[in-house]
Design an enzyme around this catalytic site. Structure first.
Site, PDB file in Angstrom:
ATOM      1  N   TYR A   1     -14.960   3.853   7.997  1.00 10.69           N
ATOM      2  CA  TYR A   1     -13.513   3.966   8.217  1.00 10.69           C
ATOM      3  C   TYR A   1     -13.232   4.454   9.642  1.00 10.69           C
ATOM      4  CZ  TYR A   1      -8.703   5.602   7.190  1.00 10.69           C
ATOM      5  OH  TYR A   1      -7.352   5.819   7.181  1.00 10.69           O
TER       6      TYR A   1
ATOM      7  N   LYS B   1     -11.392   2.671  12.853  1.00 11.32           N
ATOM      8  CA  LYS B   1     -10.194   3.264  13.467  1.00 11.32           C
ATOM      9  C   LYS B   1     -10.382   3.439  14.979  1.00 11.32           C
ATOM     10  CE  LYS B   1      -7.404   3.440   9.985  1.00 11.32           C
ATOM     11  NZ  LYS B   1      -6.349   2.408   9.927  1.00 11.32           N
TER      12      LYS B   1
ATOM     13  N   GLY C   1       0.814  -1.220   0.000  1.00 15.36           N
ATOM     14  CA  GLY C   1       0.000   0.000   0.000  1.00 15.36           C
ATOM     15  C   GLY C   1       0.843   1.263   0.000  1.00 15.36           C
ATOM     16  N   GLN C   2       0.156   2.407   0.076  1.00 14.50           N
ATOM     17  CA  GLN C   2       0.857   3.702   0.002  1.00 14.50           C
ATOM     18  C   GLN C   2       1.926   3.818   1.085  1.00 14.50           C
ATOM     19  OE1 GLN C   2      -1.329   7.172   1.235  1.00 14.50           O
ATOM     20  NE2 GLN C   2       0.056   8.599   0.193  1.00 14.50           N
TER      21      GLN C   2
ATOM     22  N   ASP D   1      -2.359 -12.000   5.116  1.00 15.24           N
ATOM     23  CA  ASP D   1      -3.110 -10.781   5.416  1.00 15.24           C
ATOM     24  C   ASP D   1      -3.793 -10.908   6.770  1.00 15.24           C
ATOM     25  OD1 ASP D   1      -6.239 -11.110   4.992  1.00 15.24           O
ATOM     26  OD2 ASP D   1      -5.213 -12.430   3.557  1.00 15.24           O
TER      27      ASP D   1
ATOM     28  N   ILE E   1      -1.575  11.487   4.002  1.00 14.95           N
ATOM     29  CA  ILE E   1      -0.143  11.291   3.750  1.00 14.95           C
ATOM     30  C   ILE E   1       0.146  11.601   2.278  1.00 14.95           C
ATOM     31  CG2 ILE E   1       1.791   9.655   3.806  1.00 14.95           C
ATOM     32  CD1 ILE E   1       0.673  10.296   6.599  1.00 14.95           C
TER      33      ILE E   1
HETATM   34  C1  AKB Z   1      -8.146   8.886   3.907  1.00 19.44           C
HETATM   35  O1  AKB Z   1      -8.303   9.982   3.334  1.00 19.44           O
HETATM   36  O2  AKB Z   1      -9.004   8.025   4.003  1.00 19.44           O
HETATM   37  C2  AKB Z   1      -6.811   8.639   4.573  1.00 19.44           C
HETATM   38  C3  AKB Z   1      -6.799   9.116   5.988  1.00 19.44           C
HETATM   39  C4  AKB Z   1      -6.743  10.556   6.285  1.00 19.44           C
HETATM   40  O3  AKB Z   1      -6.837   8.338   6.881  1.00 19.44           O
HETATM   41  N1  AKB Z   1      -5.766   9.250   3.822  1.00 19.44           N
END
Ligand code: AKB
Length: 320
Positions: A142, A146, A11-12, A53, A172
Site C-alpha cells: 500500500y 502511495k 468506497g468509504q 475504473d 478516516i
Molecule cells: C488504511 O488503514 O489502510 C487507510 C489509510 C490510513 O490509508 N485507512
C-alpha cells in the site's frame, strides 16, 4: 462550471465525496464511476453513473470525452491490510491505475486529485510530528503504491503541466460506507460495536497512536485543496493533513464518557500491528495550513458525539 469524474465512487470516501461534490457543483456535473460493487440508490439516482475504473484506459477516455470531464478524483485503492494479501492487485490499481488516469488527464487537460496516505511513510520516517518533507521508505505494498502515486503526480505536473493535487489522509472515520481492509478501520468499527453490544475487541494494541480525521473534514480538505489558488501551493501534492491522534485506549475512554458500561478488550492482529508501528504517531500538517488554509472542525470529542448519534440513528438503537 466543473465536470467531475469520481473513480471509486462506492468506497468509504468516494460514496460521500460524490454526494458532497454533487451538492456543490450540481448533480449533472459529477459522474460516479464504479467497478463491481453496486452503487447505492442515492448515488445511482442523484446523477450520472458509469461503470469505469482506473485499470480500463479505453473506458476512461470514453467517459472523459462523453461528459467533457475537466477534473478527476481518483479514490480507487486497495487499503493497507487487504493490499498485503493481494499485492499484485494493489499495484495494478494503485500504480497502473494512477498512471492511466494521469495519461488521460494529460491528453484531455483535466485536473487530478490523488489521495495519498499516512501509509506513504515507513519505519525510518520520524514518527512524531512527521515533517511534510521527510524520509519515505514504506514497507507495505500500500505504501509503495502511495509513494509511487505521489511521485507520478509531481512528475505529471512538472513535465506536462497537469494540475495534480493531493493529500496524505490519515485514518478516516465515517458512518455512511464502511472502510474495508485498512489498518485504521478499528476506529470506525468501535462505534458500531459500542452501540450494538457495548463492547469491542480491538485488533491494534494499546499505545498504537495514529492520525485520524472525521469524514466532513476529509471532504472539505479535498475540495479546498482543489479550489485553492495554485500560486500559493508550494507543494501541490501529498500534503500532510491530520485532525487528531489517538490510540485505542484514548478513543475507548472517550466513548465511555457517553456509554459508561462500554468495555474494550484486545485480540491483536499481528499484521495490522506491524503496519501501524511503521506509520506516524502524529503528522505535522503546517504546510497544508499555510498554503491552502487547512483547519479541521472535528477533534476527538465532537467526532465521538456525532458518530454515536449518527450510527445510533442509522441502526435504530438508542445508546443512552
Ligand atoms: C488504511 O488503514 O489502510 C487507510 C489509510 C490510513 O490509508 N485507512
Amino acid at each position: 462550471m466543473k465536470n467531475i469524474l469520481i473513480i471509486g465512487s462506492v468506497g468509504q470516501i468516494g460514496s460521500e465525496l460524490t454526494m458532497h461534490l454533487r451538492r456543490i457543483y450540481g448533480n449533472d456535473h459529477v459522474v460516479a464511476g464504479y467497478r463491481s460493487t453496486q452503487p447505492s440508490e442515492e448515488l445511482a439516482k442523484s446523477g450520472p453513473l458509469e461503470r469505469v475504473d482506473a485499470t480500463d484506459v479505453e473506458k476512461l477516455n470514453e467517459v472523459v470525452k462523453k461528459y467533457k470531464i475537466d477534473t478527476i478524483y481518483n479514490l480507487a485503492a486497495l487499503l493497507s491490510a487487504v493490499a498485503e494479501s493481494k499485492p499484485q492487485a494493489a499495484w495494478n490499481v494503485g500504480v497502473n491505475g494512477v498512471f492511466n488516469i494521469l495519461e488521460v488527464a494529460r491528453e484531455h487537460k483535466c485536473a487530478v486529485f490523488f489521495p495519498s496516505s499516512i501509509g506513504a511513510f515507513g519505519p525510518t520516517t520520524p514518527l512524531d510530528n512527521t515533517p511534510q518533507d521527510t524520509i519515505q521508505r514504506p514497507t507495505t505494498m500500500y505504501g509503495v503504491t502511495k509513494v509511487a502515486g505521489e511521485l507520478l503526480s509531481d512528475y505529471y505536473y512538472k513535465r506536462f503541466g497537469v494540475d495534480t493535487r493531493g493529500l496524505r489522509y490519515p485514518g478516516i472515520i465515517s458512518n455512511v460506507t464502511l472502510p474495508g481492509g485498512g489498518t485504521t478501520d478499528y476506529a470506525v468499527e468501535i462505534f458500531y460495536e459500542a452501540i450494538k453490544h457495548k463492547k469491542f475487541t480491538c485488533p491494534l494494541p494499546a499505545g498504537a497512536f495514529l492520525d485520524m480525521m472525521y469524514m466532513p473534514d476529509a471532504l472539505d480538505a479535498a475540495v479546498d485543496l482543489m479550489e485553492a489558488d495554485p500560486s500559493k501551493l508550494k507543494h501541490r501534492n501529498a500534503f500532510n493533513v491530520s485532525a487528531m491522534s489517538f490510540d485505542p485506549e484514548i478513543i475507548a475512554a472517550e466513548i465511555k464518557k457517553h456509554i459508561p458500561d462500554f468495555k474494550m478488550d484486545y485480540n491483536v492482529d499481528p499484521m495490522k500491528k506491524a503496519i501501524a508501528e511503521t506509520w506516524p504517531n502524529s503528522m505535522d500538517d503546517s504546510a497544508a495550513r499555510k498554503e491552502w488554509g487547512w483547519n479541521p472542525k472535528y477533534r476527538l470529542p465532537e467526532m465521538t458525539i456525532d458518530m454515536l448519534n449518527m450510527i445510533s440513528k442509522k441502526l435504530g438503537i438508542k445508546y443512552k
